[in-house]
Design a protein around this motif. Structure first.
Motif, PDB file in Angstrom:
ATOM      1  N   PRO A  32      35.184  43.267  39.105  1.00 58.92           N
ATOM      2  CA  PRO A  32      35.839  43.052  40.403  1.00 58.92           C
ATOM      3  C   PRO A  32      36.583  41.720  40.433  1.00 58.92           C
ATOM      4  O   PRO A  32      36.075  40.701  39.955  1.00 58.92           O
ATOM      5  CB  PRO A  32      34.670  43.064  41.393  1.00 58.92           C
ATOM      6  CG  PRO A  32      33.596  43.854  40.702  1.00 58.92           C
ATOM      7  CD  PRO A  32      33.746  43.544  39.249  1.00 58.92           C
ATOM      8  N   ARG A  33      37.802  41.740  40.995  1.00 56.86           N
ATOM      9  CA  ARG A  33      38.691  40.585  40.949  1.00 56.86           C
ATOM     10  C   ARG A  33      38.584  39.730  42.219  1.00 56.86           C
ATOM     11  O   ARG A  33      38.183  40.201  43.283  1.00 56.86           O
ATOM     12  CB  ARG A  33      40.132  41.038  40.765  1.00 56.86           C
ATOM     13  CG  ARG A  33      40.356  41.990  39.597  1.00 56.86           C
ATOM     14  CD  ARG A  33      40.147  41.335  38.256  1.00 56.86           C
ATOM     15  NE  ARG A  33      41.207  40.379  37.951  1.00 56.86           N
ATOM     16  CZ  ARG A  33      41.232  39.625  36.841  1.00 56.86           C
ATOM     17  NH1 ARG A  33      40.231  39.707  35.972  1.00 56.86           N
ATOM     18  NH2 ARG A  33      42.228  38.803  36.619  1.00 56.86           N
ATOM     19  N   ALA A  34      38.958  38.460  42.088  1.00 59.80           N
ATOM     20  CA  ALA A  34      38.908  37.541  43.230  1.00 59.80           C
ATOM     21  C   ALA A  34      39.946  37.888  44.284  1.00 59.80           C
ATOM     22  O   ALA A  34      39.710  37.686  45.478  1.00 59.80           O
ATOM     23  CB  ALA A  34      39.111  36.107  42.753  1.00 59.80           C
ATOM     24  N   LEU A  35      41.103  38.409  43.843  1.00 60.94           N
ATOM     25  CA  LEU A  35      42.186  38.720  44.773  1.00 60.94           C
ATOM     26  C   LEU A  35      42.413  40.224  44.833  1.00 60.94           C
ATOM     27  O   LEU A  35      42.416  40.895  43.792  1.00 60.94           O
ATOM     28  CB  LEU A  35      43.487  38.030  44.343  1.00 60.94           C
ATOM     29  CG  LEU A  35      43.489  36.507  44.405  1.00 60.94           C
ATOM     30  CD1 LEU A  35      44.818  35.961  43.897  1.00 60.94           C
ATOM     31  CD2 LEU A  35      43.221  36.002  45.821  1.00 60.94           C
ATOM     32  N   PRO A  36      42.622  40.770  46.012  1.00 58.47           N
ATOM     33  CA  PRO A  36      42.899  42.203  46.131  1.00 58.47           C
ATOM     34  C   PRO A  36      44.213  42.557  45.444  1.00 58.47           C
ATOM     35  O   PRO A  36      45.174  41.782  45.473  1.00 58.47           O
ATOM     36  CB  PRO A  36      42.974  42.429  47.645  1.00 58.47           C
ATOM     37  CG  PRO A  36      43.260  41.081  48.221  1.00 58.47           C
ATOM     38  CD  PRO A  36      42.616  40.091  47.320  1.00 58.47           C
ATOM     39  N   GLY A  37      44.234  43.698  44.790  1.00 55.41           N
ATOM     40  CA  GLY A  37      45.456  44.155  44.139  1.00 55.41           C
ATOM     41  C   GLY A  37      45.679  43.577  42.762  1.00 55.41           C
ATOM     42  O   GLY A  37      46.658  43.936  42.090  1.00 55.41           O
ATOM     43  N   ASP A  38      44.817  42.667  42.309  1.00 58.64           N
ATOM     44  CA  ASP A  38      44.959  42.082  40.974  1.00 58.64           C
ATOM     45  C   ASP A  38      44.394  43.056  39.946  1.00 58.64           C
ATOM     46  O   ASP A  38      43.197  43.344  39.938  1.00 58.64           O
ATOM     47  CB  ASP A  38      44.217  40.752  40.913  1.00 58.64           C
ATOM     48  CG  ASP A  38      44.348  40.051  39.567  1.00 58.64           C
ATOM     49  OD1 ASP A  38      45.118  40.534  38.714  1.00 58.64           O
ATOM     50  OD2 ASP A  38      43.671  39.019  39.372  1.00 58.64           O
ATOM     51  N   THR A  39      45.265  43.554  39.083  1.00 57.42           N
ATOM     52  CA  THR A  39      44.847  44.531  38.077  1.00 57.42           C
ATOM     53  C   THR A  39      44.746  43.935  36.671  1.00 57.42           C
ATOM     54  O   THR A  39      44.537  44.660  35.703  1.00 57.42           O
ATOM     55  CB  THR A  39      45.824  45.718  38.042  1.00 57.42           C
ATOM     56  OG1 THR A  39      47.135  45.225  37.717  1.00 57.42           O
ATOM     57  CG2 THR A  39      45.873  46.430  39.389  1.00 57.42           C
ATOM     58  N   ALA A  40      44.912  42.621  36.563  1.00 56.24           N
ATOM     59  CA  ALA A  40      44.863  41.972  35.251  1.00 56.24           C
ATOM     60  C   ALA A  40      43.447  42.005  34.688  1.00 56.24           C
ATOM     61  O   ALA A  40      42.465  42.225  35.412  1.00 56.24           O
ATOM     62  CB  ALA A  40      45.356  40.534  35.357  1.00 56.24           C
TER      63      ALA A  40
END
Length: 370
Positions: free
Chosen positions: A119-127
């Motif tokens: 799970p990423r810190a920012l929404p929409g981050d797919t990196a």
């Protein structure tokens, strides 16, 4: 000193952060002012620059290794499972203009870990990358976004306009005042000026720090990065030759990696008391006696050419580093980090737009040119 096994570590909770009611408006004003610096640099250099860390000194390919024997409180997020990850690192000076390496100041390090999933810190981050951004001063020079607006911004605006010869003379004068005037009374320059009188030392021997806290899975931490291989550790405190030229750090890095590899330790300092180790004031030192830095990974760089023209172009014009690009388990915390989230994004957007350069987040280390 309390034994490590007996310490109680602060559990991460969103309510550890307490933003000012007007913080977003303050950040809006800072972004608008820094946009002016971006545009001025573009007119001067005919290309877009970062509004901080503009000048790189080397772009390195390496590996980050998480050991198998971490204590449970350290084995969090990216560091929860033993393994080895490819990394790309960018060494820089923190000025937003291209300066001579003979000038004293703060150096920067961006580490991009590849192949990181979760799970990423920012929404929409797919990196699938994890960025860590570090500098050579242990505490940040300004407590929060408001202090940066009222004290840091005037300093940054002035520095952007001062030519190198005048800045060098000013640095020499400040050093004399600090040593021969203030020092006689047991006083010293404020930290935002003291960084310009510190010795100009070899960047590969410098320790680097996150300066502001970040989430460490179930806990909260600050980070330290220190050289441990003999050849790199021996550079600690060695000064740059004043006759080495305007690209002295670049030349020193290229010369070093032509003959040697280097290993560094990444160390985490866990928060044990939010009163003595605050989240929102980045200028307060976290006491080592209360919670020492402890090794969570090693970063190794083999011998290489770290500054080919292709690497420089990739590191300066294509790559971007943002400590918010990573796992939610390592979410940056505090006012300075919330400021960086928006400032770095605005700067990157401007730079890539005016340079007509693709904004690429690497999926494989092979994308870094040899």
């Amino acid at each position: 000193m309390t034994d490590v096994a007996e310490r109680t570590y602060v559990r991460y909770s969103p309510d550890l952060e307490t933003p000012r009611a007007d913080e977003e408006q303050i950040i809006d004003r800072i972004i608008a002012a820094l946009r002016g610096n971006n545009e001025r640099a573009y007119r001067t250099y005919k290309r877009g620059l970062r509004d901080a860390h503009a000048k790189s000194h080397g772009i390195l390919r390496g590996e980050l290794t998480v050991p198998a024997d971490l204590a449970p409180e350290l084995a969090q997020g990216l560091f929860a499972t033993p393994g080895t990850y490819p990394v790309i690192a960018r060494l820089s000076s923190t000025s937003g203009v291209i300066r001579s390496d003979q000038l004293r100041g703060v150096r920067g390090l961006g580490i991009k870990v590849l192949g990181v999933h979760g799970p990423r810190a920012l929404p929409g981050d797919t990196a699938t990358t994890q960025d860590f951004i570090m500098v050579t001063h242990r505490e940040f020079l300004f407590a929060d976004a408001h202090a940066y607006l009222t004290v840091g911004m005037p300093t940054a605006m002035a520095l952007a306009r001062i030519p190198d010869p005048l800045l060098r003379r000013g640095s020499t004068l400040l050093a004399a005042v600090d040593q021969h005037v203030l020092g006689r009374f047991g006083r010293h320059l404020p930290q935002n000026l003291a960084v310009f009188v510190a010795p100009n030392t070899h960047i590969l021997g410098e320790p680097f720090y996150s300066s502001a806290p970040l989430r460490w899975g179930d806990y909260v931490a600050k980070l330290e990065y220190v050289p441990v291989s003999p050849e790199a550790a021996a550079l600690r405190g060695t000064t740059i030759d004043p006759k080495a030229g305007v690209n002295a750090h670049q030349d020193a890095i290229v010369d070093f990696f032509a003959q040697h590899g280097a290993t560094y330790e990444l160390r985490a300092q866990l928060c044990t008391d939010p009163a003595r180790m605050p989240i929102e004031d980045a200028t307060v030192p976290w006491p080592e006696e209360q919670s020492p830095h402890r090794t969570v990974a090693t970063v190794h760089f083999a011998p290489q050419d770290p500054y080919t023209p292709e690497r420089r172009a990739y590191g300066d014009d294509v790559l971007s580093f943002n400590s918010w690009r990573g796992l939610d388990a390592h979410r940056p915390l505090g006012s300075i980090n919330r400021l960086k989230q928006r400032v770095y994004e605005a700067s990157s957007n401007f730079r890539h737009q005016v340079n007509n350069a693709p904004r690429v987040e690497p999926g494989d280390v092979s994308e870094l040119p040899r």
